[in-house]
Write a protein that holds these residues in place. Structure first.
Motif, PDB file in Angstrom:
ATOM      1  N   PRO A 162       0.818  -1.224   0.000  1.00 60.07           N
ATOM      2  CA  PRO A 162       0.000   0.000   0.000  1.00 60.07           C
ATOM      3  C   PRO A 162       0.849   1.269   0.000  1.00 60.07           C
ATOM      4  O   PRO A 162       1.849   1.366   0.710  1.00 60.07           O
ATOM      5  CB  PRO A 162      -0.796  -0.112   1.302  1.00 60.07           C
ATOM      6  CG  PRO A 162      -0.768  -1.551   1.674  1.00 60.07           C
ATOM      7  CD  PRO A 162       0.543  -2.085   1.175  1.00 60.07           C
ATOM      8  N   LEU A 163       0.427   2.226  -0.797  1.00 51.68           N
ATOM      9  CA  LEU A 163       1.047   3.549  -0.840  1.00 51.68           C
ATOM     10  C   LEU A 163       0.127   4.615  -0.263  1.00 51.68           C
ATOM     11  O   LEU A 163       0.555   5.453   0.517  1.00 51.68           O
ATOM     12  CB  LEU A 163       1.408   3.925  -2.279  1.00 51.68           C
ATOM     13  CG  LEU A 163       2.578   3.197  -2.922  1.00 51.68           C
ATOM     14  CD1 LEU A 163       2.674   3.576  -4.400  1.00 51.68           C
ATOM     15  CD2 LEU A 163       3.892   3.519  -2.212  1.00 51.68           C
ATOM     16  N   VAL A 164      -1.144   4.596  -0.672  1.00 49.48           N
ATOM     17  CA  VAL A 164      -2.100   5.607  -0.225  1.00 49.48           C
ATOM     18  C   VAL A 164      -3.327   4.906   0.352  1.00 49.48           C
ATOM     19  O   VAL A 164      -3.870   3.982  -0.255  1.00 49.48           O
ATOM     20  CB  VAL A 164      -2.516   6.536  -1.395  1.00 49.48           C
ATOM     21  CG1 VAL A 164      -3.555   7.553  -0.925  1.00 49.48           C
ATOM     22  CG2 VAL A 164      -1.298   7.263  -1.953  1.00 49.48           C
ATOM     23  N   GLN A 165      -3.732   5.360   1.526  1.00 55.79           N
ATOM     24  CA  GLN A 165      -4.845   4.759   2.256  1.00 55.79           C
ATOM     25  C   GLN A 165      -6.150   4.791   1.448  1.00 55.79           C
ATOM     26  O   GLN A 165      -6.288   5.579   0.505  1.00 55.79           O
ATOM     27  CB  GLN A 165      -5.052   5.530   3.562  1.00 55.79           C
ATOM     28  CG  GLN A 165      -3.880   5.453   4.523  1.00 55.79           C
ATOM     29  CD  GLN A 165      -3.889   4.190   5.368  1.00 55.79           C
ATOM     30  OE1 GLN A 165      -4.625   3.237   5.087  1.00 55.79           O
ATOM     31  NE2 GLN A 165      -3.082   4.169   6.416  1.00 55.79           N
ATOM     32  N   PRO A 166      -7.136   3.983   1.850  1.00 57.53           N
ATOM     33  CA  PRO A 166      -8.415   3.929   1.120  1.00 57.53           C
ATOM     34  C   PRO A 166      -9.333   5.099   1.460  1.00 57.53           C
ATOM     35  O   PRO A 166     -10.447   4.921   1.951  1.00 57.53           O
ATOM     36  CB  PRO A 166      -9.003   2.593   1.576  1.00 57.53           C
ATOM     37  CG  PRO A 166      -8.447   2.370   2.930  1.00 57.53           C
ATOM     38  CD  PRO A 166      -7.057   2.940   2.893  1.00 57.53           C
ATOM     39  N   TYR A 167      -8.870   6.304   1.170  1.00 57.87           N
ATOM     40  CA  TYR A 167      -9.641   7.505   1.482  1.00 57.87           C
ATOM     41  C   TYR A 167     -10.706   7.774   0.441  1.00 57.87           C
ATOM     42  O   TYR A 167     -11.634   8.575   0.668  1.00 57.87           O
ATOM     43  CB  TYR A 167      -8.709   8.715   1.570  1.00 57.87           C
ATOM     44  CG  TYR A 167      -8.267   9.248   0.220  1.00 57.87           C
ATOM     45  CD1 TYR A 167      -8.963  10.284  -0.400  1.00 57.87           C
ATOM     46  CD2 TYR A 167      -7.187   8.693  -0.459  1.00 57.87           C
ATOM     47  CE1 TYR A 167      -8.587  10.756  -1.645  1.00 57.87           C
ATOM     48  CE2 TYR A 167      -6.812   9.167  -1.693  1.00 57.87           C
ATOM     49  CZ  TYR A 167      -7.500  10.192  -2.281  1.00 57.87           C
ATOM     50  OH  TYR A 167      -7.132  10.652  -3.522  1.00 57.87           O
ATOM     51  N   LYS A 216     -22.768   1.686   2.667  1.00 57.66           N
ATOM     52  CA  LYS A 216     -22.543   2.022   4.074  1.00 57.66           C
ATOM     53  C   LYS A 216     -21.753   3.321   4.215  1.00 57.66           C
ATOM     54  O   LYS A 216     -21.965   4.093   5.147  1.00 57.66           O
ATOM     55  CB  LYS A 216     -21.794   0.890   4.771  1.00 57.66           C
ATOM     56  CG  LYS A 216     -22.607  -0.376   4.990  1.00 57.66           C
ATOM     57  CD  LYS A 216     -21.743  -1.465   5.624  1.00 57.66           C
ATOM     58  CE  LYS A 216     -22.510  -2.765   5.764  1.00 57.66           C
ATOM     59  NZ  LYS A 216     -21.644  -3.857   6.302  1.00 57.66           N
ATOM     60  N   ARG A 217     -20.858   3.560   3.299  1.00 60.98           N
ATOM     61  CA  ARG A 217     -19.985   4.732   3.376  1.00 60.98           C
ATOM     62  C   ARG A 217     -20.531   5.936   2.608  1.00 60.98           C
ATOM     63  O   ARG A 217     -19.900   7.002   2.604  1.00 60.98           O
ATOM     64  CB  ARG A 217     -18.593   4.390   2.808  1.00 60.98           C
ATOM     65  CG  ARG A 217     -17.826   3.343   3.589  1.00 60.98           C
ATOM     66  CD  ARG A 217     -16.531   2.965   2.875  1.00 60.98           C
ATOM     67  NE  ARG A 217     -15.640   4.110   2.710  1.00 60.98           N
ATOM     68  CZ  ARG A 217     -14.543   4.086   1.943  1.00 60.98           C
ATOM     69  NH1 ARG A 217     -14.215   2.980   1.280  1.00 60.98           N
ATOM     70  NH2 ARG A 217     -13.773   5.154   1.847  1.00 60.98           N
ATOM     71  N   LYS A 233     -15.350   9.624   2.637  1.00 63.13           N
ATOM     72  CA  LYS A 233     -13.938   9.595   3.013  1.00 63.13           C
ATOM     73  C   LYS A 233     -13.703   9.155   4.452  1.00 63.13           C
ATOM     74  O   LYS A 233     -12.555   8.932   4.854  1.00 63.13           O
ATOM     75  CB  LYS A 233     -13.300  10.968   2.780  1.00 63.13           C
ATOM     76  CG  LYS A 233     -13.243  11.348   1.307  1.00 63.13           C
ATOM     77  CD  LYS A 233     -12.451  12.619   1.078  1.00 63.13           C
ATOM     78  CE  LYS A 233     -12.349  12.927  -0.412  1.00 63.13           C
ATOM     79  NZ  LYS A 233     -11.564  14.153  -0.683  1.00 63.13           N
ATOM     80  N   GLY A 234     -14.779   9.017   5.224  1.00 60.62           N
ATOM     81  CA  GLY A 234     -14.661   8.501   6.581  1.00 60.62           C
ATOM     82  C   GLY A 234     -13.637   9.259   7.402  1.00 60.62           C
ATOM     83  O   GLY A 234     -13.638  10.489   7.471  1.00 60.62           O
ATOM     84  N   GLN A 235     -12.736   8.516   8.035  1.00 61.25           N
ATOM     85  CA  GLN A 235     -11.724   9.122   8.904  1.00 61.25           C
ATOM     86  C   GLN A 235     -10.754  10.014   8.140  1.00 61.25           C
ATOM     87  O   GLN A 235     -10.009  10.794   8.744  1.00 61.25           O
ATOM     88  CB  GLN A 235     -10.933   8.024   9.624  1.00 61.25           C
ATOM     89  CG  GLN A 235     -10.146   7.116   8.683  1.00 61.25           C
ATOM     90  CD  GLN A 235      -9.375   6.044   9.434  1.00 61.25           C
ATOM     91  OE1 GLN A 235      -8.694   6.327  10.407  1.00 61.25           O
ATOM     92  NE2 GLN A 235      -9.505   4.799   8.983  1.00 61.25           N
ATOM     93  N   ILE A 250     -12.796  17.891   5.944  1.00 62.66           N
ATOM     94  CA  ILE A 250     -13.749  18.985   6.086  1.00 62.66           C
ATOM     95  C   ILE A 250     -14.210  19.095   7.541  1.00 62.66           C
ATOM     96  O   ILE A 250     -14.566  18.093   8.163  1.00 62.66           O
ATOM     97  CB  ILE A 250     -14.968  18.774   5.165  1.00 62.66           C
ATOM     98  CG1 ILE A 250     -14.514  18.684   3.702  1.00 62.66           C
ATOM     99  CG2 ILE A 250     -15.983  19.892   5.348  1.00 62.66           C
ATOM    100  CD1 ILE A 250     -13.828  19.924   3.194  1.00 62.66           C
ATOM    101  N   TYR A 251     -14.206  20.306   8.074  1.00 62.19           N
ATOM    102  CA  TYR A 251     -14.714  20.523   9.428  1.00 62.19           C
ATOM    103  C   TYR A 251     -16.238  20.389   9.405  1.00 62.19           C
ATOM    104  O   TYR A 251     -16.919  21.060   8.614  1.00 62.19           O
ATOM    105  CB  TYR A 251     -14.317  21.911   9.937  1.00 62.19           C
ATOM    106  CG  TYR A 251     -14.625  22.112  11.394  1.00 62.19           C
ATOM    107  CD1 TYR A 251     -13.706  21.744  12.363  1.00 62.19           C
ATOM    108  CD2 TYR A 251     -15.850  22.647  11.796  1.00 62.19           C
ATOM    109  CE1 TYR A 251     -13.988  21.919  13.710  1.00 62.19           C
ATOM    110  CE2 TYR A 251     -16.151  22.819  13.137  1.00 62.19           C
ATOM    111  CZ  TYR A 251     -15.212  22.446  14.087  1.00 62.19           C
ATOM    112  OH  TYR A 251     -15.495  22.606  15.420  1.00 62.19           O
ATOM    113  N   PRO A 252     -16.808  19.531  10.248  1.00 60.24           N
ATOM    114  CA  PRO A 252     -18.251  19.262  10.173  1.00 60.24           C
ATOM    115  C   PRO A 252     -19.101  20.414  10.693  1.00 60.24           C
ATOM    116  O   PRO A 252     -18.728  21.113  11.637  1.00 60.24           O
ATOM    117  CB  PRO A 252     -18.412  18.018  11.055  1.00 60.24           C
ATOM    118  CG  PRO A 252     -17.269  18.078  12.030  1.00 60.24           C
ATOM    119  CD  PRO A 252     -16.136  18.692  11.251  1.00 60.24           C
ATOM    120  N   GLY A 253     -20.249  20.596  10.045  1.00 59.35           N
ATOM    121  CA  GLY A 253     -21.256  21.506  10.543  1.00 59.35           C
ATOM    122  C   GLY A 253     -21.236  22.913   9.994  1.00 59.35           C
ATOM    123  O   GLY A 253     -22.189  23.668  10.181  1.00 59.35           O
TER     124      GLY A 253
END
Length: 395
Positions: A104-109, A146-147, A152-154, A158-161
């Protein structure tokens, strides 16, 4: 229009597919090379999951729909074995990229890796007796749903709200993905999803007052007067419209067809560069300065998808405006993108239509938009126009 059909068929099988068959297969480590220069030489060996999944789909689809060529099935399964072994994390999410050997090089974002893995394995499950392919497609699709509310999950920065926006890319892709892999899914799930997608595109992202589909809106569909909220991608508009045209045909929804064709005509007129020709990459719906520095580039996929959209629109309605736009697009794309000398098509032009990069593949361009578009055009243009010209609704 039938005169174009043979041109696109021959381009697919004589110019484009041979390029990928010859240059993209990594015989040593598995999977596909996508970073290919003009001649097909590999200039980088990193492997991007969404391009790997797309190429699996491409060769599986041709095997399923055109001819049972063993070389196509072998090519698809070659990529599938690599993805099965290395493509996912322990939670079943697909990485964005791996090195050549599969580390893996880049996470599953990015959920689009999952979308195109599901697309590829879904098509391959029809071509192969290996039952694991259908299970991978199903489990990946369930994970996408589900996603879907936070793709992008974790990894979401973006700051929420403060400015929570819905993005158009996921419903656009799901409108096609759900149809492509419906044989591996529960029919009621597909029907419900398609209904929701049509609603989202037509009632939330499409703005009749502006005449275009926006890339980002507030969750209730209201307009966000910001860089993100004003941006329009004409290529996304036109690609989504042909996806929805296919849905409308399946549902025998003539009213939806007419609405979609009106939007397509509005979008192509809006996005066309009146000075140099071609379609702009990004635009600001209020005419403000565009923040994407590549806004005025002319990209391969934008023009290929526009061609498919106009061909389907004309085939379904007989409206001569669609035919005229198709012919204008055909002249532009064949003049500027096609590489007769080395095969495949260039991906990136400047505003004047001059080649910016001679690469044939990279981090974003692979064996997908050009061959898929050529296949769609071959099939669409080979069919008779089904109806005489109708008056396109204006409301």
């Amino acid at each position: 229009m039938k005169k174009y059909s043979d041109m696109y068929r021959d381009e697919l099988f004589q110019n484009v597919l041979p390029f990928w068959m010859k240059h993209s297969k990594d015989e040593e480590c598995g999977g596909y090379f996508t970073c290919l220069d003009r001649q097909g030489n590999v200039f980088d060996t990193d492997k991007f999951m969404w391009l790997q999944g797309r190429q699996i789909w491409m060769f599986s689809m041709l095997y399923n729909n055109v001819e049972k060529r063993q070389e196509w099935l072998d090519m698809a399964e070659h990529g599938a074995r690599f993805l099965q072994q290395y493509g996912r994390d322990s939670q079943g999410n697909w990485y964005f990229s791996l090195n050549r050997e599969g580390k893996p090089l880049v996470q599953p974002y990015n959920i689009f890796s999952d979308c195109f893995a599901a697309l590829g394995f879904g098509a391959l499950s029809k071509a192969s007796a290996n039952n694991s392919y259908a299970e991978i497609a199903r489990s990946t699709f369930e994970n996408i749903l589900k996603r879907s509310s936070n793709t992008k999950g974790q990894y979401n920065k973006i700051y929420p709200g403060t400015r929570d926006l819905k993005n158009f890319a996921l419903p656009m892709i799901l409108s096609n993905l759900s149809q492509e892999i419906e044989d591996t899914l529960d029919r009621s799930v597909v029907d419900g999803l398609v209904k929701e997608i049509v609603h989202e595109v037509m009632d939330i992202f499409y703005r009749p007052d502006l005449g275009v589909i926006l890339e980002n809106v507030y969750p209730d569909g209201s307009f966000c007067d910001s860089f993100e909220g004003r941006v329009v991608n004409p290529g996304h508009n036109l690609e989504a419209i042909w996806f929805l045209l296919d849905i409308a045909v399946r549902q025998n929804d003539e009213m939806l067809i007419q609405r979609l064709v009106k939007i397509a005509l509005d979008v192509i007129e809006y996005g066309w560069d009146k000075q140099y020709g071609g379609i702009f990459y990004f635009m600001d719906v209020k005419g403000a300065p565009v923040q994407q520095l590549e806004w005025d580039q002319k990209l391969w996929w934008v023009h290929v998808e526009a061609l498919v959209c106009m061909a389907k629109a004309y085939q379904l309605t007989g409206d001569n405006r669609c035919k005229e736009w198709f012919e204008r697009l055909h002249e532009y794309t064949w003049k500027h993108f096609r590489d007769e000398q080395y095969g495949e098509w260039f991906g990136y032009l400047n505003r004047r239509g001059e080649v910016l990069l001679e690469l044939k593949g990279g981090k974003w361009k692979g064996c997908f938009h050009v061959p898929r578009g050529l296949y769609q055009l071959w099939q669409t243009l080979n069919a008779e126009v089904k109806v005489e010209k109708k008056e396109i609704i204006t409301t």
